[in-house]
Design a protein around this motif. Sequence first.
Motif, short mmCIF file in Angstrom:
data_model
loop_
_atom_site.label_atom_id
_atom_site.label_comp_id
_atom_site.label_asym_id
_atom_site.label_seq_id
_atom_site.Cartn_x
_atom_site.Cartn_y
_atom_site.Cartn_z
N ALA A 167 1.07 -1.39 0.50
CA ALA A 167 0.09 0.64 0.29
C ALA A 167 1.08 1.26 0.25
CB ALA A 167 -0.92 -0.21 1.40
N PHE A 168 1.92 1.49 0.94
CA PHE A 168 2.85 2.48 0.27
C PHE A 168 3.67 2.55 -0.62
CE2 PHE A 168 3.06 2.24 5.79
CZ PHE A 168 2.05 3.49 5.79
N GLU A 169 3.78 1.92 -1.68
CA GLU A 169 4.27 1.81 -2.72
C GLU A 169 3.09 2.30 -4.09
OE1 GLU A 169 7.49 0.99 -3.13
OE2 GLU A 169 7.85 1.32 -1.09
N GLU A 170 1.88 2.51 -3.68
CA GLU A 170 1.34 3.14 -4.27
C GLU A 170 0.79 4.56 -4.60
OE1 GLU A 170 -2.83 1.61 -3.68
OE2 GLU A 170 -1.90 -1.08 -3.67
N PRO A 171 1.28 4.84 -5.61
CA PRO A 171 1.19 6.59 -5.60
C PRO A 171 0.52 7.34 -5.38
CG PRO A 171 0.91 5.88 -7.77
CD PRO A 171 0.86 4.41 -6.49
N ASP A 172 -0.67 6.49 -5.18
CA ASP A 172 -2.34 7.58 -5.54
C ASP A 172 -2.84 7.25 -3.74
OD1 ASP A 172 -3.27 4.83 -5.33
OD2 ASP A 172 -4.44 4.98 -6.64
N LEU A 173 -2.06 6.85 -2.73
CA LEU A 173 -2.25 6.56 -1.48
C LEU A 173 -2.90 8.23 -0.54
CD1 LEU A 173 -2.56 4.58 1.40
CD2 LEU A 173 -0.52 4.88 1.54
N ALA A 177 -4.25 6.43 7.53
CA ALA A 177 -5.11 6.26 8.25
C ALA A 177 -6.06 4.84 6.75
CB ALA A 177 -5.94 7.18 7.43
N GLU A 178 -5.49 4.76 5.76
CA GLU A 178 -6.03 4.56 4.26
C GLU A 178 -5.45 2.69 4.55
OE1 GLU A 178 -6.06 4.24 -0.45
OE2 GLU A 178 -5.68 6.63 0.68
N VAL A 179 -4.36 3.02 4.82
CA VAL A 179 -3.33 1.68 5.37
C VAL A 179 -4.02 1.51 6.68
CG1 VAL A 179 -1.93 0.77 5.63
CG2 VAL A 179 -1.11 2.33 4.14
N ASN A 180 -4.64 1.43 7.11
CA ASN A 180 -4.96 0.61 8.51
C ASN A 180 -6.42 0.64 8.18
OD1 ASN A 180 -3.81 3.73 10.81
ND2 ASN A 180 -3.33 1.32 10.81
N ARG A 181 -7.23 1.06 7.06
CA ARG A 181 -8.55 0.37 6.25
C ARG A 181 -8.44 -0.94 5.78
NH1 ARG A 181 -9.46 6.21 6.06
NH2 ARG A 181 -9.27 6.24 4.46
N ARG A 182 -7.41 -0.39 5.18
CA ARG A 182 -7.46 -1.70 4.11
C ARG A 182 -6.98 -2.84 4.91
NH1 ARG A 182 -4.04 0.72 -0.91
NH2 ARG A 182 -4.86 2.96 -1.61
N THR A 183 -5.85 -2.84 5.76
CA THR A 183 -5.68 -4.10 6.60
C THR A 183 -6.19 -4.54 7.50
OG1 THR A 183 -3.56 -2.99 7.72
CG2 THR A 183 -3.22 -3.78 5.36
N GLY A 184 -6.87 -3.93 7.99
CA GLY A 184 -7.52 -3.86 9.08
C GLY A 184 -7.39 -3.28 11.08
N LEU A 185 -5.36 -2.94 10.52
CA LEU A 185 -4.76 -2.95 11.81
C LEU A 185 -4.73 -1.57 12.57
CD1 LEU A 185 -1.67 -3.96 10.19
CD2 LEU A 185 -2.82 -5.65 11.93
N SER A 186 -5.42 -1.76 14.01
CA SER A 186 -4.67 -0.27 14.50
C SER A 186 -3.78 -0.01 14.52
CB SER A 186 -5.74 -0.85 15.94
OG SER A 186 -4.57 -1.28 16.44
N PRO A 187 -3.99 1.73 14.77
CA PRO A 187 -3.36 2.49 14.50
C PRO A 187 -1.73 1.94 15.27
CG PRO A 187 -5.42 4.37 14.29
CD PRO A 187 -5.08 2.23 14.51
N LYS A 188 -2.29 1.82 16.56
CA LYS A 188 -1.10 1.02 17.10
C LYS A 188 -0.60 -0.20 16.71
CE LYS A 188 -0.67 -0.42 22.25
NZ LYS A 188 -1.05 -0.39 23.81
#
Length: 270
Positions: A167-173, A177-188
């Motif tokens: 996700a962090f390699e995508e130019p339109d990220l 918080a968008e990565v949190n939503r995509r992976t289901g991982l909490s910020p912590k």
Amino acid sequence: MPHALYRPKPPLDKFVDSFWVSGDYVAQAPRERVLPSGAQSLVVPLYETPTRIYSGEHTTEAADVSGAILCGARSTPLIIGPPPGPTVGVEFKPGGAHPFFGVPANALAEQTLALDALWGASARALHERLMETPSPLGRVQLLEEHLLHRLRHSFELSPALRASLDAFEEPDLTSVAEVNRRTGLSPKRLLALFREEVGLSPKTFWRVRRFRAVLRDLEQGSLRGAALAAEHGYFDQAHFLREFRSLSGSSPREYLAKRVAGTDHVSVHG
């Protein structure tokens, strides 16, 4: 042969981005900046002289490190004395160094460490064998064999880490918080995962990887100015220039003028 890259074969291609070999070259300045990549790297000088690593660009404080050097993930340039002879190395993929060294990535972040502190006599023996190997390809093959020997074959990056890195390699990220939503991982949890496996916080890692994408476009000469800033998601050109200087120590124009061809090093003249 100033600098050559070699791509790893399976299964090392899951963990290693590239092997590289540099021949002798005439340094253009007394120091060089090694630009951050967001990943760990292994550097093996093929000579006995210690590598000088400076605590900052404008200080005389320095440490001399002998033999092979493990470089942790960084968010700022590493300042070194230019190598006086040929060098070989490994650029790991983000999160890819852990199975070979067994040290949490955050313990090495922004640091350099003599490899023999982790591998002991094995590191010294590898250094000697690499110095005795005459051909660039032979040196790469020796490094490959050594890493394969150390690889725990059952080791796999966690699916959550792989998805986050992609996700962090995508130019339109647009946000962490968008990565949190995509992976289901909490910020912590995302923060803890990145610190342990990558060595940087998610936000810092994203900054560095976006910067590396900018460098690739700069070197190809495909985009300039405001277009380059917009292509990589910066708010405006001023934001882009601040970020570039923060991560590289120079402006884009200075970088292009002073970079060491074929590497991510930049000559520091004063």
